[in-house]
Design an enzyme around this catalytic site. Structure first.
Site, short mmCIF file in Angstrom:
data_model
loop_
_atom_site.label_atom_id
_atom_site.label_comp_id
_atom_site.label_asym_id
_atom_site.label_seq_id
_atom_site.Cartn_x
_atom_site.Cartn_y
_atom_site.Cartn_z
N ASP A 161 -9.34 -5.00 -5.10
CA ASP A 161 -8.74 -3.85 -4.45
C ASP A 161 -9.10 -2.56 -5.19
OD1 ASP A 161 -7.13 -2.09 -3.02
OD2 ASP A 161 -5.24 -2.88 -3.79
N SER A 211 0.83 -1.20 0.00
CA SER A 211 0.00 0.00 0.00
C SER A 211 0.87 1.26 0.00
CB SER A 211 -0.97 -0.04 1.19
OG SER A 211 -1.97 0.94 1.06
#
Length: 339
Positions: free
Chosen positions: A273, A173
């Site tokens: 995602d 991330s």
């Protein structure tokens, strides 16, 4: 009597709330609590870990991980410098989640890992996290010089077990974003002792921009997305805002990705995602740039953001078995990359 309700400037429920008066409130959630290192081995993986201070001024630290090795082990190990996720403003390498994640990754990959506890925004706005992580990477590289030195700032695990011809960086991330920006910086400035970054992995990397791509929300809904909103809070002075090259490598004026300072690059995305399309776009940008290294896109269908870090903790019961298998696939791919 103080007002019960303060005006919120930003929130990422249920993790963090930032008020107009500057107060920052990080809300504990399951598995985010601090856990100590395991200097006497983790009972599940056999991995050793310890905490060290990299810099006193400015002050930031790291947690080191060493796999359980045979007593007659002579071959040096790859070195991984890792950057945790959390939107630059949440999470910690000292949390239960990241301790367990690094234990498993180090055990499977058989690497020496340095997981950086960089300073968090908004108290320490970007580019401070980038600066901390770059300093940590340079600190690791400095161990390649005068390896027999008794310098008190030299770490014995790196000196005794680390192979400085096999240095990797990686993150999830926001940590994937950090890894990208550091490998770009390394391509321009180089590392201490002439150390080269052999490879970098970017897992569910955080990239964004002012215009939606792929399946991202359109119109006003796009500007209300967390990836859009968070950048301004963690880097309010960023030139170009959400199109700054550090978050939008496809933006106008972004440097060519031919300058990536590594030999191998692995981009990992998850099918469900919200950052998936940006990760794929980044892979395409690198591929089209003419960069000469080894490039791979690894996608896990049916999973959400950083599913392998939570290891299925928050997954619905009917998906647990599938997720467990996907987590195994993810760790297997990461481990095979870090050779």
């Amino acid at each position: 009597m103080a007002s019960i309700a303060k005006e919120l400037a930003f929130k990422s429920y249920p993790f963090i709330r930032i008020f107009q008066d500057g107060t920052v409130e990080r809300i504990p959630f399951p598995y985010s609590s601090y856990v100590p290192p395991s200097p006497d081995q983790d009972p599940e993986t056999g991995v050793y870990s310890k905490d060290i201070t990299i810099s006193d001024n400015p002050k930031f630290s790291a947690r080191l991980f060493l796999p359980n090795l045979p007593q007659d082990q002579t071959q040096k190990l790859s070195i991984l410098v890792y950057f945790h996720g959390g939107a630059f403003c949440m999470a910690s390498t000292f949390s239960f989640l990241h301790q367990r994640y690094l234990n498993r990754l180090v055990s499977e990959a058989k690497v020496v890992a340095v997981s950086v506890e960089y300073r968090l925004a908004p108290e320490n706005p970007l580019p401070i996290a980038y600066e901390d992580c770059w300093a940590a990477l340079q600190w690791v590289a400095s161990h390649s010089i005068n390896k027999g030195s008794s310098d008190g700032n030299k770490e014995t695990w790196l000196l005794n077990y680390g192979d400085f011809d096999r240095v990797y960086i990686g993150g999830d991330s926001a940590g994937g974003n950090i890894a990208h920006n550091l490998v770009m910086k390394a391509g321009v400035e180089g590392l201490c002792g002439g150390v080269k970054i052999l490879g970098a992995f970017l897992s569910c990397p955080y990239f964004w921009g002012s215009k939606p791509i792929g399946s991202e929300p359109k119109g006003e809904n796009f500007e209300k997305t967390l990836p859009y909103l968070v950048w301004d809070f963690v880097y309010p002075s960023a030139p170009g805002g959400i199109d700054n090259p550090m978050v939008n490598p496809a933006g106008e004026g972004a440097p060519s990705l031919t300058g990536l300072g590594c030999s191998k690059l692995l981009v990992c995305v998850a099918g469900k995602d919200h950052l998936r399309d940006r990760g794929v776009q980044y892979y395409d940008l690198v591929k089209e740039s003419g960069w000469k290294g080894e490039l791979e896109l690894f996608e896990v269908e049916g999973e959400d953001h950083c599913f392998h870090v939570s290891l299925g903790i928050e997954t619905k019961t009917d998906q647990t078995e599938t997720t467990t298998e996907n987590v195994k696939k993810m760790f297997k791919r990461l481990a095979s990359f870090l050779v």
